[in-house]
Design a protein around this motif. Structure first.
Motif, mmCIF file in Angstrom:
data_model
loop_
_atom_site.group_PDB
_atom_site.id
_atom_site.type_symbol
_atom_site.label_atom_id
_atom_site.label_comp_id
_atom_site.label_asym_id
_atom_site.label_seq_id
_atom_site.Cartn_x
_atom_site.Cartn_y
_atom_site.Cartn_z
ATOM 1 N N THR A 1 0.822 -1.214 0.000
ATOM 2 C CA THR A 1 0.000 0.000 0.000
ATOM 3 C C THR A 1 0.852 1.258 0.000
ATOM 4 N N GLY A 2 2.013 1.196 0.617
ATOM 5 C CA GLY A 2 2.868 2.377 0.682
ATOM 6 C C GLY A 2 3.966 2.209 1.700
ATOM 7 N N SER A 3 4.726 3.261 1.884
ATOM 8 C CA SER A 3 5.875 3.253 2.791
ATOM 9 C C SER A 3 5.685 4.341 3.829
ATOM 10 N N GLN A 4 5.700 3.951 5.078
ATOM 11 C CA GLN A 4 5.615 4.895 6.188
ATOM 12 C C GLN A 4 6.882 4.742 7.030
ATOM 13 N N GLY B 1 5.454 7.351 1.366
ATOM 14 C CA GLY B 1 4.253 7.801 0.680
ATOM 15 C C GLY B 1 3.442 6.624 0.167
ATOM 16 N N GLU B 2 2.323 6.938 -0.449
ATOM 17 C CA GLU B 2 1.439 5.918 -0.991
ATOM 18 C C GLU B 2 1.933 5.483 -2.360
ATOM 19 N N PHE B 3 1.878 4.167 -2.627
ATOM 20 C CA PHE B 3 2.342 3.632 -3.898
ATOM 21 C C PHE B 3 1.241 3.749 -4.952
ATOM 22 N N GLY C 1 -1.421 2.509 -7.816
ATOM 23 C CA GLY C 1 -2.343 1.385 -7.740
ATOM 24 C C GLY C 1 -1.831 0.120 -8.390
#
Length: 404
Positions: free
Chosen positions: A252-255, A272-274, A276
């Motif tokens: 879904t993303g990297s935090q 951030g958000e990857f 789709g």
């Protein structure tokens, strides 16, 4: 008086463990000397540091005051296993009848050496785990001894743990499925490293390790690659991984917050958000299971249902091994928030097994109907319109005579 029991495997087993330990210590000592930038270290501190380096590479973990490193360095563990295998291939000149006993004795001897070395070097504020040293030494010693014997005498068939052909089929089919996931994760790591090569260079320059420290840092980076590959595999499976508490990387993303200044970690994606389309990568474990199921040949069992069970078992076994490896790849890499790094220990296993088992069943179905079509006899009937190849066939002698 009863005759003494033959224990011809004990001498090569103990010799394998001793030679492997000495070679490992020597290699670790070279790395320590190069990293320190001087060869004027006294024998005592040099030997203690070299043995601790070997134990950490083996997987013992280490505590130095407030800093605790519990991460299992899989690259170092594989290297130690390879050294044991090389020692076994050198020691075992003649094939042994008691192969399993030889591996078990080598495992016990190597684990005992690791435990004694850990206890002997636990002085001051620096400690390695005696229990973990013994456990990882046992596993590395046993696997390395078996691997070395197979390399020397090419007798891998004698190491099968079971006689039924179905079990061997499942194991052989599980291997390509496991390798498919690991290969996909490795490709992703390479792509991210190439994309962020400038950032990796900046981290290297910031550390300014010097010549000897640079060599040690390069070796450490290479040995850390398998761990990062397994973390990426955890992201493909679904659970992802963390670099410290309150952080996560998944599809879904990297935090991420502050991460250690290790050049290899430049491969981490930008927070951030990857997009789709990244979710498509979540199909890799399912496709890997299909690869395992596809390897169940049509002749392994009669009927679709029995072969379906074999395919599902192959995918489940690949998922089981993958989940165990991923679960072992996490651990502490520093104090404070860095005590929680890597994938969760159990979730990848719980996800990988059913997903890859489903893929194995699907792959077996595809393989079954592929075999059914391949074995179908050709239609030789002459009903209907003539085939194109018949209509354009050159005229034979009988046709020329009839047409004259």
């Amino acid at each position: 008086m009863p005759a003494p029991v033959e224990t011809s495997y004990l001498r090569p087993a103990f010799l394998t463990a001793i030679v492997a330990a000495i070679v490992s210590w020597a290699a670790a000592a070279v790395v320590v000397v190069v990293a320190s930038g001087t060869s004027g270290l006294s024998v005592g501190p040099l030997a203690r540091t070299a043995i601790r380096t070997w134990l950490v590479a083996l997987g013992s973990g280490i505590d130095a005051g407030p800093v605790s490193i519990g991460l299992l360095p899989l690259g170092g563990t594989v290297l130690c296993t390879a050294l044991v295998a090389r020692a076994a291939a050198w020691v075992v000149a003649d094939p042994l009848d008691e192969l399993a006993a030889f591996a078990a004795a080598s495992a016990g001897a190597f684990g005992a050496i690791a435990a004694i070395a850990s206890a002997a070097t636990n002085v001051g504020d620096v400690h390695t785990s005696v229990v973990r040293s013994a456990a990882t030494g046992f596993v590395v010693g046993g696997l390395g001894a078996a691997w070395g014997s197979v390399q020397r005498h090419h007798d891998g068939e004698r190491w099968w743990f079971t006689a039924p052909a179905e079990a061997r089929t499942v194991v052989r089919a599980a291997v390509p499925g496991l390798l498919t996931v690991l290969a996909a994760a490795a490709v992703l790591v390479v792509v991210l490293l190439v994309t962020n090569v400038r950032q990796a260079g900046d981290l290297w320059a910031l550390l300014d390790p010097g010549f000897g420290g640079g060599i040690a840092l390069a070796i450490g980076s290479l040995l850390a690659v398998p761990t990062l590959v397994l973390w990426t595999a955890s992201a493909l499976v679904g659970p992802g991984f963390a670099i410290g508490s309150g952080t996560s990387v998944d599809l879904t993303g990297s935090q991420l917050g502050q991460v250690p200044g290790f050049p290899l970690l430049a491969a981490l994606p930008t927070p951030g958000e990857f997009p789709g389309w990244v979710f498509v990568l979540g199909l890799v474990p399912l496709l890997a299971g299909i690869v395992s199921g596809w390897r169940i040949e049509p002749g392994e069992r009669e009927g679709l249902v029995p072969r379906l069970a074999l395919g599902a078992a192959a995918g489940a076994l690949a998922g089981l091994v993958l989940g165990v490896l991923v679960g072992l790849s996490g651990g502490a890499i520093g104090p404070g928030r860095l005590t929680d790094a890597g994938p969760p220990p159990l979730t990848p296993l719980l996800v990988a097994v059913p997903v890859m088992a489903l893929g194995g069943a699907l792959g077996t179905v595809l393989s079954h109907y592929r075999g059914a079509r391949a074995n179908r006899p050709p239609d030789t009937s002459s009903r209907g319109r003539p085939r194109l190849w018949k209509r354009h066939e050159p005229a034979g002698a009988d046709r020329r005579v009839g047409g004259s």
